[in-house]
Design a protein around this motif. Structure first.
Motif, PDB file in Angstrom:
ATOM      1  N   TYR A 178       5.213   7.062  -0.744  1.00  0.00           N
ATOM      2  CA  TYR A 178       4.374   5.913  -0.423  1.00  0.00           C
ATOM      3  C   TYR A 178       4.110   5.104  -1.702  1.00  0.00           C
ATOM      4  O   TYR A 178       4.202   5.631  -2.811  1.00  0.00           O
ATOM      5  N   TRP A 179       3.781   3.828  -1.494  1.00  0.00           N
ATOM      6  CA  TRP A 179       3.503   2.974  -2.648  1.00  0.00           C
ATOM      7  C   TRP A 179       2.214   2.189  -2.419  1.00  0.00           C
ATOM      8  O   TRP A 179       1.757   2.006  -1.287  1.00  0.00           O
ATOM      9  N   ASP A 180       1.661   1.695  -3.547  1.00  0.00           N
ATOM     10  CA  ASP A 180       0.482   0.836  -3.488  1.00  0.00           C
ATOM     11  C   ASP A 180       0.472  -0.037  -4.739  1.00  0.00           C
ATOM     12  O   ASP A 180       1.069   0.326  -5.759  1.00  0.00           O
ATOM     13  N   SER A 181      -0.182  -1.180  -4.640  1.00  0.00           N
ATOM     14  CA  SER A 181      -0.300  -2.073  -5.796  1.00  0.00           C
ATOM     15  C   SER A 181      -1.465  -1.687  -6.692  1.00  0.00           C
ATOM     16  O   SER A 181      -1.633  -2.242  -7.777  1.00  0.00           O
ATOM     17  N   ASN A 205      -4.874   3.235  -1.046  1.00  0.00           N
ATOM     18  CA  ASN A 205      -4.796   4.225   0.032  1.00  0.00           C
ATOM     19  C   ASN A 205      -3.427   4.876   0.162  1.00  0.00           C
ATOM     20  O   ASN A 205      -3.297   5.909   0.829  1.00  0.00           O
ATOM     21  N   ASN A 259      -0.809   4.100   1.975  1.00  0.00           N
ATOM     22  CA  ASN A 259      -0.473   4.285   3.386  1.00  0.00           C
ATOM     23  C   ASN A 259       0.775   3.525   3.813  1.00  0.00           C
ATOM     24  O   ASN A 259       1.070   3.420   5.001  1.00  0.00           O
ATOM     25  N   THR A 260       1.529   2.965   2.831  1.00  0.00           N
ATOM     26  CA  THR A 260       2.764   2.243   3.141  1.00  0.00           C
ATOM     27  C   THR A 260       3.948   3.003   2.567  1.00  0.00           C
ATOM     28  O   THR A 260       4.069   3.155   1.346  1.00  0.00           O
ATOM     29  N   ALA A 261       4.813   3.492   3.445  1.00  0.00           N
ATOM     30  CA  ALA A 261       6.011   4.194   2.990  1.00  0.00           C
ATOM     31  C   ALA A 261       6.974   3.200   2.353  1.00  0.00           C
ATOM     32  O   ALA A 261       7.046   2.023   2.754  1.00  0.00           O
ATOM     33  N   VAL A 262       7.711   3.652   1.340  1.00  0.00           N
ATOM     34  CA  VAL A 262       8.595   2.732   0.627  1.00  0.00           C
ATOM     35  C   VAL A 262       9.782   2.312   1.482  1.00  0.00           C
ATOM     36  O   VAL A 262      10.395   1.264   1.243  1.00  0.00           O
ATOM     37  N   GLY A 263      10.158   3.121   2.492  1.00  0.00           N
ATOM     38  CA  GLY A 263      11.254   2.727   3.353  1.00  0.00           C
ATOM     39  C   GLY A 263      12.175   3.883   3.687  1.00  0.00           C
ATOM     40  O   GLY A 263      11.912   5.037   3.342  1.00  0.00           O
TER      41      GLY A 263
END
Length: 207
Positions: free
Chosen positions: A66-69, A74, A76-80
């Protein structure tokens, strides 16, 4: 472009580096520890580009990345798909406007000299009253961050005196700086990466 990934790796190291090529990817296998936050920094952009913002990465216990800025985000966004992260840079861009006594000035020829992303041939143009793309003149993806360039007015507009040379450079964030005295002098930030060069009219006195 050059990258550094920092954090606590499974092999005991705290930093990994990589230089991209046109057809390569960076594979990290068995190095990330679940729950640990890693920081991906683009330390040097490719020629003609600006650096990407910091990216923070964290893998869970299933191996999903997962990544975040934000490091305190959090995540909660998978890189792909297949944990494949794509980092996309933007080209640097500057503009140069020529003005005279009554606003934008046509008929002035310029040469920008230095080492560019595609070679060393000078960038040349002449401001035109009928071609608005020439004044301001935009230069996109051609300047190398940290390099200095010399802007020369090779031919002034009729009735005007030639402006002095100016030295230009962009940093890794795409910000434009100028100096009137050369590489070793103080560099001044150019607002909005938009440089204006103003000529004065030629004056003669008859007695």
């Amino acid at each position: 472009a050059e990258f550094e990934l920092t954090g606590s790796f499974a092999d005991g190291s705290s930093s990994k580096t990589w230089t991209s090529t046109t057809d390569s990817s960076w594979n990290l296998t068995g190095l990330l520890t679940a729950g640990t936050i890693y920081t991906l920094t683009e330390t040097t952009p490719a020629a003609g580009y600006t650096i990407a913002a910091l990216i923070y990465l964290k893998a869970d216990t299933t191996g999903t990345l997962y990544w975040d800025s934000s490091k305190t985000g959090n995540f909660n966004t998978a890189v792909g798909t297949n944990n494949a992260l794509t980092v996309k840079d933007s080209q640097n861009e500057i503009s140069i406007t020529k003005t005279g006594a009554s606003g934008n000035l046509a008929g002035t020829s310029f040469s920008l000299e230095g080492t560019f992303a595609a070679g060393t041939s000078p960038i040349t143009w002449t401001t035109s009253a009928t071609n608005p793309t020439n004044n301001p003149y935009t230069i996109t993806g051609k300047l190398i961050a940290g390099n200095s360039y010399v802007l020369k007015e090779t031919t002034p507009a009729p009735g005007y005196t030639k402006a002095a040379d100016r030295y230009l450079k962009v940093d890794e964030n795409g910000k434009l700086y100028q100096s009137s005295a050369g590489e070793d002098q103080t560099w001044t930030l150019v607002t909005n990466k938009a440089l204006t060069v103003t000529d004065t009219q030629t004056t003669i006195t008859l007695n």
